[in-house]
Structures are given as structure tokens and as C-alpha cells.
Design an enzyme around this catalytic site. Structure first.
Site, PDB file in Angstrom:
ATOM      1  N   GLY A   1       0.779  -1.241   0.000  1.00  0.00           N
ATOM      2  CA  GLY A   1       0.000   0.000   0.000  1.00  0.00           C
ATOM      3  C   GLY A   1       0.806   1.283   0.000  1.00  0.00           C
ATOM      4  O   GLY A   1       0.269   2.350   0.312  1.00  0.00           O
TER       5      GLY A   1
ATOM      6  N   HIS B   1       2.904   0.425 -13.169  1.00  0.00           N
ATOM      7  CA  HIS B   1       3.740  -0.753 -13.410  1.00  0.00           C
ATOM      8  C   HIS B   1       5.213  -0.333 -13.252  1.00  0.00           C
ATOM      9  O   HIS B   1       5.608   0.714 -13.772  1.00  0.00           O
ATOM     10  CB  HIS B   1       3.480  -1.293 -14.818  1.00  0.00           C
ATOM     11  CG  HIS B   1       4.235  -2.546 -15.117  1.00  0.00           C
ATOM     12  ND1 HIS B   1       3.821  -3.788 -14.660  1.00  0.00           N
ATOM     13  CD2 HIS B   1       5.390  -2.755 -15.794  1.00  0.00           C
ATOM     14  CE1 HIS B   1       4.689  -4.706 -15.060  1.00  0.00           C
ATOM     15  NE2 HIS B   1       5.643  -4.111 -15.753  1.00  0.00           N
TER      16      HIS B   1
ATOM     17  N   GLU C   1      -5.839  -6.189 -22.285  1.00  0.00           N
ATOM     18  CA  GLU C   1      -4.512  -6.782 -22.452  1.00  0.00           C
ATOM     19  C   GLU C   1      -3.600  -6.284 -21.328  1.00  0.00           C
ATOM     20  O   GLU C   1      -3.456  -5.061 -21.144  1.00  0.00           O
ATOM     21  CB  GLU C   1      -3.949  -6.343 -23.807  1.00  0.00           C
ATOM     22  CG  GLU C   1      -2.975  -7.316 -24.419  1.00  0.00           C
ATOM     23  CD  GLU C   1      -2.382  -6.739 -25.702  1.00  0.00           C
ATOM     24  OE1 GLU C   1      -1.205  -7.002 -25.970  1.00  0.00           O
ATOM     25  OE2 GLU C   1      -3.108  -6.002 -26.401  1.00  0.00           O
TER      26      GLU C   1
HETATM   27  C1  GRF Z   1       4.492  -1.307  -7.127  1.00  0.00           C
HETATM   28  O1  GRF Z   1       5.832  -1.552  -7.473  1.00  0.00           O
HETATM   29  C2  GRF Z   1       3.626  -1.167  -8.363  1.00  0.00           C
HETATM   30  O2  GRF Z   1       4.299  -0.594  -9.453  1.00  0.00           O
HETATM   31  C3  GRF Z   1       3.278  -2.598  -8.670  1.00  0.00           C
HETATM   32  O3  GRF Z   1       3.112  -3.213  -7.418  1.00  0.00           O
HETATM   33  C4  GRF Z   1       3.870  -2.504  -6.427  1.00  0.00           C
HETATM   34  C5  GRF Z   1       2.886  -2.099  -5.357  1.00  0.00           C
HETATM   35  O4  GRF Z   1       3.516  -1.531  -4.251  1.00  0.00           O
HETATM   36  N1  GRF Z   1       2.125  -2.676  -9.541  1.00  0.00           N
HETATM   37  P1  GRF Z   1       2.642  -0.864  -3.095  1.00  0.00           P
HETATM   38  O5  GRF Z   1       1.640  -1.921  -2.616  1.00  0.00           O
HETATM   39  O6  GRF Z   1       1.938   0.335  -3.663  1.00  0.00           O
HETATM   40  O7  GRF Z   1       3.614  -0.511  -2.015  1.00  0.00           O
END
Ligand code: GRF
Length: 224
Positions: free
Chosen positions: A31, A128, A165
């Protein structure tokens, strides 16, 4: 923005937020990106509110962060639904019930049923931890590990609209970080995460204020 969900005309939900657009944030773990969104709202850098946090897992730190901010939470876990479609319907119902205008996937470890994407077309953002389209797919730290193994000198993070996708929707914003010679996956992931925490709230602000339009794979902004 506005449109999906009940948004600005969302009756009780909108009234509760005095017209501020409601975000629905979907999480599965730590989070830290949820926290970055809440911090940006508190610093008044982002004119929005988090109307609901939905987690695919129970007992994760992201739910504690939401609770500490008095944000309504829901756990919608795959095992509680007979099909992905029914899980998706529960997600859409929860988002609509909270008057959500823009959905943000912040470390959400599930792939949606297409009905969720149809309910919020170009109103779902994902973050991402790579410079897409490179190193798409997989949950952290796989994209960061793949970037390190590939020997790239620059990596970063991408905020994009969610389509059916995985990690292939139109790109809203990106941030670049260097890959250093003595990097480990952990160090690179940490540097990318710090960039994520700046990029995600800023991308949300641009989408809410900048009237984005999608042309093919490109996202273009009128302003913001
Ligand atoms: C982050 O690296 C995000 O890019 C990926 O999952 C991770 C989540 O981290 N999709 P957090 O739960 O927000 O600390």
C-alpha cells in the site's frame, strides 16, 4: 473527467465529498502507492478523495492505511466468488456504490474480468514498475529483476489506462530512473518505487484535470 460511476452527480456519495472526484483504489499488499496518493491529497497537490479501497487479500498493510484514514474498505477476494465475472460484478458494484469516477490499481495483483474494464473505459489507471512496453507482465519485483538482467541503463515506471490486455493500455505518464552498476534488484526496485510515489499522484491529477483523449495507443492532454 467524470462519466463512469455516479461521479459528480453521484447523490449522497458526491455530496459527502463536496463535489471532489472520488477515486477507487484497488490494492493487494503493502500500500505504499495508496499512501502516496493520500499524502498528495493531504498536501493539496491532488484535488480528489479516496472513496473506497478494495483489496483482493485480507490482512494486508494497505487496508490498515485505509482504515487509519477512515476510508471505507472492502475485501473482494477471488476465493469468495464462483467466477471471475461474479468477482468483477462485485467490484463494479462496490465502485459504483462509492460514487467512484476514476479507478486506480496500486499494487493490485489480479487481472480483471473484461466487464470491469467495460464499466470504466479509460477510467482505470495502473502503475507498473518498468518503462512499458518493456518488461510488461508479472508482479514486482519481476519487472525490476528482468530490467536488471537485461542490462538496460535506464528503467522507471509507467502509469497507463487499463485495457483487456495486461500492461498494454495507452500510456498516461512515465518516469525514468538510472540503473547503476552496483544495483541489486532491491536497490533498483526501491529507486523505482520512489519515482512511482511521485508519478502516480501526478498522473491522477493530469487525468482528472487535463481532459485526456485517447488516439490509438496515445494519450493526449488538452491542459494540466
Ligand atoms: C508497485 O511496485 C507497483 O508498481 C506494482 O506493485 C507494487 C505495489 O507496491 N504494480 P505498493 O503496494 O503500492 O507498495
Amino acid at each position: 473527467m467524470a462519466e463512469p460511476g455516479t461521479g459528480e452527480s453521484g447523490g449522497d456519495a458526491a455530496a459527502a465529498g463536496q463535489g471532489t472526484p472520488a477515486l477507487g483504489v484497488l490494492v493487494s499488499g503493502r500500500g505504499s502507492n495508496l499512501r502516496a496518493i493520500l499524502d498528495a491529497i493531504e498536501r493539496r497537490e491532488l484535488a480528489a478523495r479516496v472513496g473506497i479501497v478494495i483489496s483482493s487479500r485480507t490482512g494486508v498493510p494497505a487496508l490498515d492505511i485505509a482504515a487509519a484514514h477512515d476510508i471505507p474498505t472492502r475485501v473482494i477476494a477471488p476465493r469468495d466468488y464462483p467466477s471471475r465475472a461474479e468477482e468483477g460484478a462485485a467490484i463494479v458494484a462496490a465502485l459504483r456504490g462509492a460514487g467512484v469516477e476514476l479507478v486506480v490499481l496500486a499494487g493490485y495483483a489480479r487481472i480483471f474480468d473484461p466487464s470491469v474494464v467495460r464499466a470504466y473505459p479509460h477510467h482505470i489507471l495502473n502503475i507498473h514498475p518498468s518503462l512499458l512496453p518493456a518488461f510488461a507482465g508479472g508482479m514486482a519485483p519481476k519487472p525490476q529483476a528482468d530490467a536488471l538482467a537485461a542490462g538496460v541503463k535506464l528503467s522507471g515506471c509507467t502509469v497507463h489506462f487499463v485495457t483487456d490486455e495486461v500492461d498494454a493500455g495507452p500510456i498516461v505518464a512515465q518516469a525514468v530512473v538510472p540503473v547503476l552498476d552496483d544495483d541489486t534488484v532491491e536497490r533498483l526496485a526501491e529507486r523505482i518505487l520512489a519515482a512511482e510515489h511521485r508519478l502516480l499522484p501526478e498522473a491522477i491529477r493530469r487525468v482528472l484535470e487535463g481532459h485526456p483523449r485517447v488516439e490509438g495507443r496515445r494519450v493526449l492532454f488538452d491542459q494540466g
